[in-house]
Design an enzyme around this catalytic site. Structure first.
Site, PDB file in Angstrom:
ATOM      1  N   ASP A 287       0.824  -1.210   0.000  1.00  7.87           N
ATOM      2  CA  ASP A 287       0.000   0.000   0.000  1.00  7.87           C
ATOM      3  C   ASP A 287       0.861   1.265   0.000  1.00  7.87           C
ATOM      4  OD1 ASP A 287      -2.578   1.421   0.434  1.00  7.87           O
ATOM      5  OD2 ASP A 287      -1.585   2.012   2.295  1.00  7.87           O
ATOM      6  N   GLU A 329       1.124  -0.836  -5.100  1.00  4.30           N
ATOM      7  CA  GLU A 329       0.050   0.148  -5.252  1.00  4.30           C
ATOM      8  C   GLU A 329       0.733   1.508  -5.319  1.00  4.30           C
ATOM      9  OE1 GLU A 329      -3.159   3.043  -3.910  1.00  4.30           O
ATOM     10  OE2 GLU A 329      -1.565   2.396  -2.589  1.00  4.30           O
TER      11      GLU A 329
HETATM   12  C1  GLC Z   1      -3.821   3.712  -0.528  1.00  6.44           C
HETATM   13  C2  GLC Z   1      -5.226   3.206  -0.373  1.00  6.44           C
HETATM   14  C3  GLC Z   1      -6.113   4.302   0.111  1.00  6.44           C
HETATM   15  C4  GLC Z   1      -5.584   4.815   1.417  1.00  6.44           C
HETATM   16  C5  GLC Z   1      -4.103   5.174   1.321  1.00  6.44           C
HETATM   17  C6  GLC Z   1      -3.498   5.334   2.665  1.00  6.44           C
HETATM   18  O1  GLC Z   1      -3.726   4.689  -1.496  1.00  6.44           O
HETATM   19  O2  GLC Z   1      -5.678   2.682  -1.581  1.00  6.44           O
HETATM   20  O3  GLC Z   1      -7.430   3.864   0.268  1.00  6.44           O
HETATM   21  O4  GLC Z   1      -6.316   5.954   1.789  1.00  6.44           O
HETATM   22  O5  GLC Z   1      -3.351   4.176   0.687  1.00  6.44           O
HETATM   23  O6  GLC Z   1      -3.263   4.094   3.272  1.00  6.44           O
END
Ligand code: GLC
Length: 639
Positions: A287, A329
């Site tokens: 993440d 991500e």
């Molecule tokens: C990523 C997630 C998002 C979250 C962020 C902080 O971008 O997809 O939903 O707010 O991380 O963890």
């Protein structure tokens, strides 16, 4: 970054320690396998650490190998077998039969046990990969949808226990579905044990975070830092009374960024990673990975250290639990994106999967504009991804859509990036004349003019507003994602064309965050609608099933082969060419609501003789004018 010469083999003392650690835990063959993997991946582990931790790399590597050895010794036989199976078929995740689904466990099925009860539903759709949104124990109250983790070794109480998680992973594995979980590694909840210790004055844990006594450095960093949540969490630092200092908080004030420059943080997350792998998780979603490394004078995203860190983490899992995949991500601009799959020195050494954020944005952009020229330019200029990786392609996810349109790409096709982004926000908020979209504006930023968009795919496509073009648009959007190559992932509810939830703000803690409008709860009644061919739900569900089945039969869609943009003819048709050794595949996508065409003679040029449309299951015939004609929003997969 530190530079050092690449290292060949693990030190003899380390090997001896591993051997003695393993003698009581495994047989000779098991020991040998582990040692071979250690030798194979040692250079990547060591060099990744050396690039970031310099003189502390040796000691850190030794600590990590000890953790890896213990994790291997404790790994269930079933998972060790999976390690072997995956090593024998390393391209398993690149195959076209892979299709994913992403959901909040509670919203999809109540509890972890409930998810197991819905495995048949997932299989009916053709799902082989299930991403369950954060389910490790979050802080109480607002937890940013679980992205503020208070304990990585515990499961949210209303969903079940760690044993339930293990059991679910096993059930899924037995059904041919890989479990995907988040590893939130940029930040922890303010209530996490480390943050609590830091707040209690423990210097060891204070060093896990970026803490500043005054505003001097925070102000210097803010000079070049963007804001992720300018609306409900402005700025990147939060004052904390207990710390008597400013702590780095890229996201919400209750999400404390950890300090990856501290090797202890690396060791902590390695241990968590190994714990998840041994619980049966097959893919970890890294993440907000782009944000891990901070550097003054930059936007503190995509720094080279991020890739060195990922390389070392990846090598560690290759040693202890090689079945595990990494998914990055990184919702970043097109130029930075491919680095997460490995470019240059990190080629083949970082994440196996990464979200194709650019494709997602371009899909919505093409549908709004009825024009493919910007998308063709932007997608056509992305550097190739390594052949051992795969994109995650998607139409929607749990987050808002930020219009990551590069100004240079826009300029190259003669439009203004700023104006196009403003158009897309207007269009999807339903504020543009003729738009049937029903999105909500998320994080309007008056300083930059940025307006991101929340909303389900069905609401954005016009289905909620009753536009009859909605269903074909939604299916075309998915055909684009499914025909690109990689693992297409369906966001929960989209397969049933679920509209925005008008009551999203009713739940305590959700009021300020309209992303909850597109995170629907799926009841049995919702699921039942899939068999009603007269409903949007039935049409979309049937359409997606057909796409998934067609994909599974098309080896041309294997992710080891990249997609190219073929020469354009009509600005309303995107031609996507995949040159697979078995033969070429041409995807044609009409993004408009009128009949459009593509010249049939191109098929000869691409070497496609006796063309068949794999979507319709029929031969492809040119019209009398020598063109292939596509109905409004029609897709063709020609082989
Ligand atoms: C990523 C997630 C998002 C979250 C962020 C902080 O971008 O997809 O939903 O707010 O991380 O963890």
């Amino acid at each position: 970054m530190h530079s050092s010469k690449p290292t060949g083999a693990p030190p003899a003392t380390l090997l001896a320690a591993v051997e003695s650690q393993l003698t009581t835990a495994t047989d000779a063959a098991g020991s040998e396998l582990f040692l071979l993997r250690l030798q194979r991946w040692w250079p990547d582990l060591h060099d990744g650490l050396a690039a970031v931790y310099g003189s502390r790399a040796e000691d850190t590597a030794a600590r990590l190998v000890q953790l890896a050895t213990a994790a291997y010794a404790a790994r269930e036989p079933d998972l060790k077998r999976l390690d072997l199976v995956r090593s024998l078929e390393p391209d398993w995740f690149q195959q076209p039969a892979m299709t994913g689904y992403a959901a909040y466990a509670d919203r999809f099925a109540g509890t972890l046990a409930g998810v197991a009860d819905r495995v048949d539903y997932l299989r009916e759709l053709g799902i082989r990969y299930l991403h369950l949104m954060p389910l490790l124990r979050p802080r109480d109250g607002d937890s940013d949808g679980g992205y503020a983790v208070a304990d990585y070794r515990d499961v949210r109480a209303d969903l079940g226990t760690v044993d339930d998680l293990r059991a679910l992973a096993r059930t899924l594995r037995e059904s041919g579905i890989s479990l995907v979980l988040d590893l939130v590694l940029n930040h922890v909840a303010r209530e996490h044990r480390w943050a609590e210790a830091a707040r209690a004055g423990d210097q060891r844990y204070r060093d896990y975070f970026h803490v500043f006594a005054d505003r001097e450095l925070p102000d210097a960093y803010e000079g070049t830092l963007p804001e992720v949540f300018p609306d409900f969490a402005p700025g990147n630092f939060s004052w904390d009374d207990d710390l008597a200092g400013w702590v780095w908080t890229t996201f919400n004030g209750f999400q404390w960024d950890v300090n990856w420059a501290n090797p202890d943080v690396f060791v902590e997350y390695s241990d968590i990673l190994l714990f998840l792998a041994n619980a049966g998780v097959e893919v970890v979603r890294l993440d907000a990975i782009a944000f891990l490394w901070k550097r003054l004078g930059t936007d503190c995203q995509n720094q080279p250290e991020v890739h060195a860190i990922t390389q070392a983490l990846h090598a560690l899992t290759r040693i202890a639990c090689p079945a595990l995949l990494f998914k990055a991500e990184a919702i970043v601009g097109p130029a930075d994106l491919v680095h997460y799959l490995g470019q240059g020195a990190h080629h083949g050494k970082v994440s196996d999967l990464a979200y194709h954020n650019s494709l997602m944005v371009q899909i919505w952009s093409m549908l709004a504009a009825g024009d493919v020229r910007l998308a063709a330019h932007a997608l056509g200029h992305l550097p190739p991804a390594p052949s051992t990786t795969a994109w995650i392609t998607y139409v929607r996810c749990h987050d808002d859509i930020g219009w990551a349109i590069d100004d240079r790409d826009a300029a190259a096709v003669g439009i203004s990036g700023w104006a196009h982004r403003a158009f897309l926000s207007d269009y999807y908020a339903g504020e543009f004349a003729g738009s049937a979209a029903r999105g909500l504006v998320f994080q309007a930023n008056p300083a930059t003019g940025d307006r991101r968009i929340s909303g389900t795919a069905a609401s954005l496509a016009g289905i909620e507003a009753g536009d009859e073009r909605g269903v074909p648009r939604l299916l075309l959007a998915h055909a684009l994602a499914f025909g690109w190559g990689g693992i297409p992932v369906i966001w929960s509810g989209d397969e049933l064309a679920m509209p925005n939830d008008p009551h999203w703000a009713d739940e305590p803690g959700h009021q300020g965050d309209n992303r909850w409008t597109h995170r629907p709860r799926l009841t049995e009644a919702d699921l039942d609608r899939r068999t009603d061919a007269g409903s949007a739900a039935g049409q979309v569900f049937g359409g997606l099933r057909a796409l998934i089945a067609a994909r599974a039969r098309l080896p041309h869609l294997d992710a080891s082969v990249g997609s190219e943009i073929a020469p354009l003819a009509d600005p309303g048709v995107l031609p996507v060419l995949r040159r697979h050794p078995l033969g070429a595949m041409l995807g044609l996508y009409n993004v408009t609501d009128s009949w459009r065409c593509y010249p049939a003679w191109r098929l000869d040029e691409f070497g496609i003789a006796d063309p068949q449309d794999a979507l319709a299951g029929t031969p492809v015939r040119a019209g009398e004018d020598g063109n292939l004609w596509l109905a409004p929003y029609q897709a063709m997969w020609i082989v």
